[in-house]
Design an enzyme around this catalytic site. Structure first.
Site, PDB file in Angstrom:
ATOM      1  N   ASP A  23      58.623  45.948  18.885  1.00  0.00           N
ATOM      2  CA  ASP A  23      57.834  47.003  18.253  1.00  0.00           C
ATOM      3  C   ASP A  23      58.710  48.253  18.215  1.00  0.00           C
ATOM      4  O   ASP A  23      58.972  48.870  19.248  1.00  0.00           O
ATOM      5  CB  ASP A  23      56.564  47.231  19.075  1.00  0.00           C
ATOM      6  N   LYS A  42      55.463  57.116  10.728  1.00  0.00           N
ATOM      7  CA  LYS A  42      55.988  57.714  11.945  1.00  0.00           C
ATOM      8  C   LYS A  42      57.418  58.240  11.760  1.00  0.00           C
ATOM      9  O   LYS A  42      58.037  58.703  12.719  1.00  0.00           O
ATOM     10  CB  LYS A  42      55.951  56.704  13.090  1.00  0.00           C
ATOM     11  N   HIS A  65      51.449  49.074  23.291  1.00  0.00           N
ATOM     12  CA  HIS A  65      50.382  49.417  22.347  1.00  0.00           C
ATOM     13  C   HIS A  65      49.539  48.169  22.112  1.00  0.00           C
ATOM     14  O   HIS A  65      50.037  47.043  22.168  1.00  0.00           O
ATOM     15  CB  HIS A  65      51.023  49.890  21.035  1.00  0.00           C
ATOM     16  N   GLN A 106      58.013  53.563  17.761  1.00  0.00           N
ATOM     17  CA  GLN A 106      58.340  54.841  18.392  1.00  0.00           C
ATOM     18  C   GLN A 106      59.838  55.102  18.491  1.00  0.00           C
ATOM     19  O   GLN A 106      60.242  56.172  18.957  1.00  0.00           O
ATOM     20  CB  GLN A 106      57.722  54.903  19.793  1.00  0.00           C
ATOM     21  N   CYS A 163      45.991  53.963  22.792  1.00  0.00           N
ATOM     22  CA  CYS A 163      45.993  52.547  22.397  1.00  0.00           C
ATOM     23  C   CYS A 163      46.708  51.638  23.388  1.00  0.00           C
ATOM     24  O   CYS A 163      46.912  50.458  23.114  1.00  0.00           O
ATOM     25  CB  CYS A 163      46.601  52.361  20.995  1.00  0.00           C
TER      26      CYS A 163
END
Length: 417
Positions: free
Chosen positions: A202, A228, A125, A205, A370
């Site tokens: 990160d 999220k 991303h 997700q 993104c």
């Protein structure tokens, strides 16, 4: 728990699922962008505004003390949610993007030197790459990329090949937001640490779908957003090992972060994590995020993940004979389904497909998601992404498949006339 057996009871917890889109019952398949919100989380946010209301760490009265307790309890719940060692390793931010930017700036300022290298991938991303590119300009810090395999995955072997003595930081996602592949984080961390390299993950997700144990992974830093994972927007987490957070210097200064300062510029910062939380934080967001974590814990992430995979496999089975639909990540063990639609061998622009699906009440994401460097690997200008969560049904998947069967240049373009 078998979520399939309780799916309609679960759906009753999400008021928005009662709405329609384009006069059709809503089929929400954009969960990688943001998830829907359960009533228990919404009620928690409303309760803050209607009953608590005060600032945190500011007042010497009962209502403020109640806010302090709720806010710090949210920090404790967050620690437990990711299995951190101590509450002080949890820094509240506005979300993954701010967390990653803070780390890029603080790590670059404190630890990196000219010509050092940050290692990432082209599947990331933008929020996981751009902060390093920007923060490194003044010191000529370079960003290099781990080659992906033919399916677009990060592998340990390719990581080893990309690693060299100028690499000081590895920054990558636990789960790709486009293809949904899980990176071998634990192995990468082990190898990186053998070379004195810090690892920034990160987790945007992965946090809502996979069990996350930051101690077991041994990551140095882990970032994620509440929205999220059924929580509010505008709140997220920067996890860092306590000693590392203590060593770094914040990039934002003001109320809450300082213990005292004088006219000469001498500043005494508060201890971690408060030194990173300048200004008034989104208090209602922290409380709402904690409520969302409780909700997810009650369902169990293992159960959620198993159900998501069942939904995805159902899609793959239903779509296998629909030749005009190309799926790019059938083997990814996640609820992310990335695809394109072709008509007479020619690509239908992904945004046109998404707009057509909208007319059937189906919400998916389209475009580059993104991850603007990944198009060079997939060799397409964009894709459609359907991403499932535990409140989706097998009927949702059937509606998506039937709509995709009807997708063509004619049907996708007719909606504009």
């Amino acid at each position: 728990m078998d979520i399939k057996d309780k799916i309609y009871e679960i759906r009753e917890d999400f008021p928005i699922l009662k709405r329609k889109m384009c006069d059709h019952p809503l089929v929400y398949l954009d969960n990688s962008a943001t998830t829907l919100k359960p009533k228990s989380m919404i009620d928690t946010v409303v309760n803050y505004y209607t009953y608590l209301g005060a600032n945190a760490h500011r007042g010497d009265y009962e209502m403020s003390a109640q806010v302090d307790f709720a806010y710090e309890n949210a920090r404790k719940l967050t620690k437990e949610f990711i299995h951190a060692r101590r509450d002080e390793e949890i820094v509240f931010t506005s979300g993954t993007t701010e967390s990653l930017n803070i780390l890029a700036m603080t790590i670059t300022n404190t630890w990196l030197h000219e010509n050092d290298v940050v290692l990432s991938t082209v599947a990331e991303h933008a929020s996981s790459v751009l902060p390093w590119l920007e923060a490194g300009k003044s010191k000529n810090i370079k960003v290099e990329y781990i080659p992906l395999d033919e399916q677009g995955r990060v592998t340990v072997d390719n990581f080893k090949k990309a690693l060299h003595d100028k690499v000081k930081v590895v920054a990558l996602a636990q789960v790709s937001n486009v293809l949904g592949y899980e990176a071998p984080i634990k192995d990468i961390v082990r190898i990186a640490h053998e070379h004195g390299v810090k690892v920034v993950v990160d987790g945007a997700q992965s946090i809502a779908h996979l069990p996350v144990d930051v101690q077991d992974l041994d990551v140095d830093f882990f970032c994620f957003s509440a929205h999220k994972m059924c929580g509010p927007t505008g709140i997220g987490v920067l996890y860092g090992k306590f000693d590392l957070l203590e060593e770094l210097t914040p990039v934002f200064f003001g109320g809450e972060s300082n213990a005292r300062f004088n006219k000469c510029g001498k500043v005494s910062l508060k201890k971690t994590p408060l030194k990173y939380e300048s200004g008034t934080q989104p208090i209602e967001g922290a409380l709402g995020m904690a409520a969302a974590m409780k909700y997810i814990n009650e369902l169990g992430k293992e159960n959620i993940h198993r159900y998501e995979l069942a939904l995805k496999h159902h899609f793959l089975e239903k779509i296998k004979d629909v030749e005009k639909v190309k799926v790019y990540n059938a083997e990814a063990e996640s609820g992310i389904i990335t695809f394109n639609v072709y008509d007479q061998g020619k690509l239908i622009f992904p945004q046109d497909v998404a707009s057509f699906l909208n007319t059937r009440g189906i919400a998916v994401r389209s475009g580059e998601h993104c991850a603007k460097l990944l198009g060079e690997v997939l060799k397409v200008p964009g894709t459609c992404r359907a991403s499932v969560y535990f409140y989706n049904t097998f009927e949702d998947i059937d509606k998506l498949v039937e709509a995709l069967k009807d997708a063509s240049f004619e049907t996708c373009l007719d909606i504009f006339f």
